[in-house]
Write a protein that holds these residues in place. Structure first.
Motif, PDB file in Angstrom:
ATOM      1  N   LYS A 145     -13.994  35.928  24.085  1.00  0.00           N
ATOM      2  CA  LYS A 145     -14.685  34.641  23.896  1.00  0.00           C
ATOM      3  C   LYS A 145     -13.785  33.481  23.475  1.00  0.00           C
ATOM      4  N   ASP A 146     -12.626  33.761  22.898  1.00  0.00           N
ATOM      5  CA  ASP A 146     -11.745  32.677  22.450  1.00  0.00           C
ATOM      6  C   ASP A 146     -10.551  32.446  23.379  1.00  0.00           C
ATOM      7  N   LEU A 147     -10.561  33.051  24.546  1.00  0.00           N
ATOM      8  CA  LEU A 147      -9.442  32.894  25.471  1.00  0.00           C
ATOM      9  C   LEU A 147      -9.402  31.475  26.034  1.00  0.00           C
ATOM     10  N   THR A 148      -8.194  31.006  26.268  1.00  0.00           N
ATOM     11  CA  THR A 148      -8.025  29.694  26.894  1.00  0.00           C
ATOM     12  C   THR A 148      -8.341  29.800  28.385  1.00  0.00           C
ATOM     13  N   GLU A 149      -8.512  28.656  28.996  1.00  0.00           N
ATOM     14  CA  GLU A 149      -8.761  28.612  30.443  1.00  0.00           C
ATOM     15  C   GLU A 149      -7.630  29.291  31.213  1.00  0.00           C
TER      16      GLU A 149
ATOM     17  N   GLN B 155     -16.369  31.598  38.630  1.00  0.00           N
ATOM     18  CA  GLN B 155     -17.314  31.020  37.674  1.00  0.00           C
ATOM     19  C   GLN B 155     -18.152  32.111  37.017  1.00  0.00           C
ATOM     20  N   PHE B 156     -18.634  33.061  37.817  1.00  0.00           N
ATOM     21  CA  PHE B 156     -19.420  34.176  37.274  1.00  0.00           C
ATOM     22  C   PHE B 156     -18.574  35.012  36.319  1.00  0.00           C
ATOM     23  N   PHE B 157     -17.343  35.302  36.720  1.00  0.00           N
ATOM     24  CA  PHE B 157     -16.413  36.075  35.894  1.00  0.00           C
ATOM     25  C   PHE B 157     -16.212  35.381  34.548  1.00  0.00           C
ATOM     26  N   LYS B 158     -15.918  34.108  34.595  1.00  0.00           N
ATOM     27  CA  LYS B 158     -15.656  33.337  33.381  1.00  0.00           C
ATOM     28  C   LYS B 158     -16.872  33.351  32.451  1.00  0.00           C
ATOM     29  N   GLU B 159     -18.037  33.023  32.988  1.00  0.00           N
ATOM     30  CA  GLU B 159     -19.251  32.994  32.175  1.00  0.00           C
ATOM     31  C   GLU B 159     -19.564  34.362  31.575  1.00  0.00           C
ATOM     32  N   THR B 160     -19.313  35.408  32.342  1.00  0.00           N
ATOM     33  CA  THR B 160     -19.633  36.760  31.891  1.00  0.00           C
ATOM     34  C   THR B 160     -18.682  37.243  30.803  1.00  0.00           C
ATOM     35  N   ILE B 161     -17.381  37.089  31.007  1.00  0.00           N
ATOM     36  CA  ILE B 161     -16.461  37.637  29.998  1.00  0.00           C
ATOM     37  C   ILE B 161     -16.474  36.826  28.706  1.00  0.00           C
ATOM     38  N   LEU B 162     -16.814  35.548  28.780  1.00  0.00           N
ATOM     39  CA  LEU B 162     -16.881  34.747  27.552  1.00  0.00           C
ATOM     40  C   LEU B 162     -18.027  35.186  26.642  1.00  0.00           C
ATOM     41  N   GLN B 163     -18.934  36.007  27.153  1.00  0.00           N
ATOM     42  CA  GLN B 163     -20.019  36.558  26.346  1.00  0.00           C
ATOM     43  C   GLN B 163     -19.545  37.728  25.482  1.00  0.00           C
ATOM     44  N   GLN B 164     -18.375  38.251  25.787  1.00  0.00           N
ATOM     45  CA  GLN B 164     -17.870  39.420  25.071  1.00  0.00           C
ATOM     46  C   GLN B 164     -16.914  38.984  23.968  1.00  0.00           C
ATOM     47  N   GLU B 165     -17.056  39.607  22.806  1.00  0.00           N
ATOM     48  CA  GLU B 165     -16.318  39.222  21.606  1.00  0.00           C
ATOM     49  C   GLU B 165     -14.817  39.110  21.830  1.00  0.00           C
ATOM     50  N   GLU B 166     -14.184  40.115  22.440  1.00  0.00           N
ATOM     51  CA  GLU B 166     -12.722  40.086  22.545  1.00  0.00           C
ATOM     52  C   GLU B 166     -12.179  39.064  23.542  1.00  0.00           C
TER      53      GLU B 166
ATOM     54  N   ILE C  36      -8.078  33.032  30.971  1.00  0.00           N
ATOM     55  CA  ILE C  36      -9.241  33.466  31.761  1.00  0.00           C
ATOM     56  C   ILE C  36      -8.857  33.521  33.234  1.00  0.00           C
ATOM     57  N   GLU C  37      -8.174  32.487  33.687  1.00  0.00           N
ATOM     58  CA  GLU C  37      -7.749  32.463  35.090  1.00  0.00           C
ATOM     59  C   GLU C  37      -6.743  33.577  35.364  1.00  0.00           C
ATOM     60  N   ALA C  38      -5.842  33.810  34.423  1.00  0.00           N
ATOM     61  CA  ALA C  38      -4.862  34.895  34.574  1.00  0.00           C
ATOM     62  C   ALA C  38      -5.567  36.249  34.617  1.00  0.00           C
ATOM     63  N   LEU C  39      -6.581  36.432  33.777  1.00  0.00           N
ATOM     64  CA  LEU C  39      -7.350  37.682  33.803  1.00  0.00           C
ATOM     65  C   LEU C  39      -8.084  37.851  35.127  1.00  0.00           C
ATOM     66  N   PHE C  40      -8.645  36.753  35.610  1.00  0.00           N
ATOM     67  CA  PHE C  40      -9.359  36.820  36.892  1.00  0.00           C
ATOM     68  C   PHE C  40      -8.408  37.264  37.998  1.00  0.00           C
ATOM     69  N   HIS C  41      -7.274  36.583  38.119  1.00  0.00           N
ATOM     70  CA  HIS C  41      -6.314  36.954  39.157  1.00  0.00           C
ATOM     71  C   HIS C  41      -5.716  38.332  38.893  1.00  0.00           C
ATOM     72  N   GLY C  42      -5.491  38.635  37.623  1.00  0.00           N
ATOM     73  CA  GLY C  42      -4.904  39.927  37.263  1.00  0.00           C
ATOM     74  C   GLY C  42      -5.803  41.112  37.561  1.00  0.00           C
TER      75      GLY C  42
ATOM     76  N   VAL D 144      -2.021  41.169  31.262  1.00  0.00           N
ATOM     77  CA  VAL D 144      -2.303  39.735  31.127  1.00  0.00           C
ATOM     78  C   VAL D 144      -2.445  39.362  29.657  1.00  0.00           C
ATOM     79  N   LEU D 145      -3.221  40.133  28.902  1.00  0.00           N
ATOM     80  CA  LEU D 145      -3.469  39.791  27.497  1.00  0.00           C
ATOM     81  C   LEU D 145      -2.206  39.865  26.644  1.00  0.00           C
ATOM     82  N   GLU D 146      -1.284  40.744  27.007  1.00  0.00           N
ATOM     83  CA  GLU D 146      -0.049  40.890  26.234  1.00  0.00           C
ATOM     84  C   GLU D 146       1.011  39.862  26.615  1.00  0.00           C
ATOM     85  N   SER D 147       0.789  39.163  27.689  1.00  0.00           N
ATOM     86  CA  SER D 147       1.769  38.159  28.124  1.00  0.00           C
ATOM     87  C   SER D 147       1.527  36.846  27.401  1.00  0.00           C
ATOM     88  N   ASN D 148       2.493  35.988  27.465  1.00  0.00           N
ATOM     89  CA  ASN D 148       2.342  34.636  26.927  1.00  0.00           C
ATOM     90  C   ASN D 148       2.043  33.661  28.051  1.00  0.00           C
ATOM     91  N   TYR D 149       1.562  34.185  29.147  1.00  0.00           N
ATOM     92  CA  TYR D 149       1.354  33.399  30.358  1.00  0.00           C
ATOM     93  C   TYR D 149       0.121  32.532  30.218  1.00  0.00           C
TER      94      TYR D 149
END
Length: 193
Positions: free
Chosen positions: A130-134, A117-128, A137-143, A178-183
């Protein structure tokens, strides 16, 4: 009428000192009371049971970590900074880190959920980010979570001693993968139906 001598905060402080020293393996009312030099009665007056005390302690420690540790800026990239701070926490407080994140009797799922939850709230504050899907975000967290937990654990045991730049490079590689994948579905915790 007697007034309360031992408050909730006193008990949480003693419980914190106990797990910082011994982890959750000896987390009992008797041991927390011994840490305070009192009977177990004040504990059960303030907390419903030991699970209530444990969950309150985990939440208190996590809140403290988010304000004093995980929010420190190093690079300006919130995702990388959270990762660095997590590793720094492990290095500076190895017993507490292991108790909170690795001990099966410790923080476990609660720390995972709070961290996500902290990770999600924090990274959504950053421009690059902020528009990621759930799913992303989960893939970035695990990644990032999986490699940095491995790094932190290996560093605690002195198996590896990477430089700060090497740590940042590993995090950046994980993020880019993670960002380059279509996952879109990285649900490691959902049960298969």
């Amino acid at each position: 009428m007697r007034h309360k001598v031992y408050t909730r905060e006193h008990i949480l402080k003693a419980a914190y000192e106990l797990i910082e020293k011994d982890g959750f393996s000896n987390f009992t009312a008797r041991n927390v009371a011994a840490q305070m030099g009192v009977s177990t009665q004040p504990i059960y007056l303030e907390f419903e049971n030991m699970e209530d005390l444990k969950q309150s302690l985990i939440k208190t420690i996590f809140d403290d970590l988010t304000t004093k540790v995980f929010s420190v800026e190093h690079t300006g990239d919130k995702l990388i900074d959270i990762s660095i701070n997590y590793i720094d926490f492990a290095q500076n407080n190895p017993r507490l880190f292991m108790a909170m994140y690795l001990d099966e009797k410790g923080g476990g799922r609660t720390m995972y959920d709070l961290s996500y939850q902290f990770f999600k709230e924090t990274i959504l504050q950053q421009e690059e980010y902020k528009d990621l899907t759930e799913g992303y975000i989960e893939a970035l967290f695990h990644g990032t979570w999986i490699p940095i937990t491995g790094l932190a654990t290996l560093m605690i045991s002195k198996v590896i001693i990477p430089t700060r730049q090497q740590i940042i490079a590993i995090i950046e590689q994980s993020v880019n993968a993670v960002l380059e994948s279509n996952y879109e579905d990285n649900s490691l915790n959902e049960e298969k139906k």
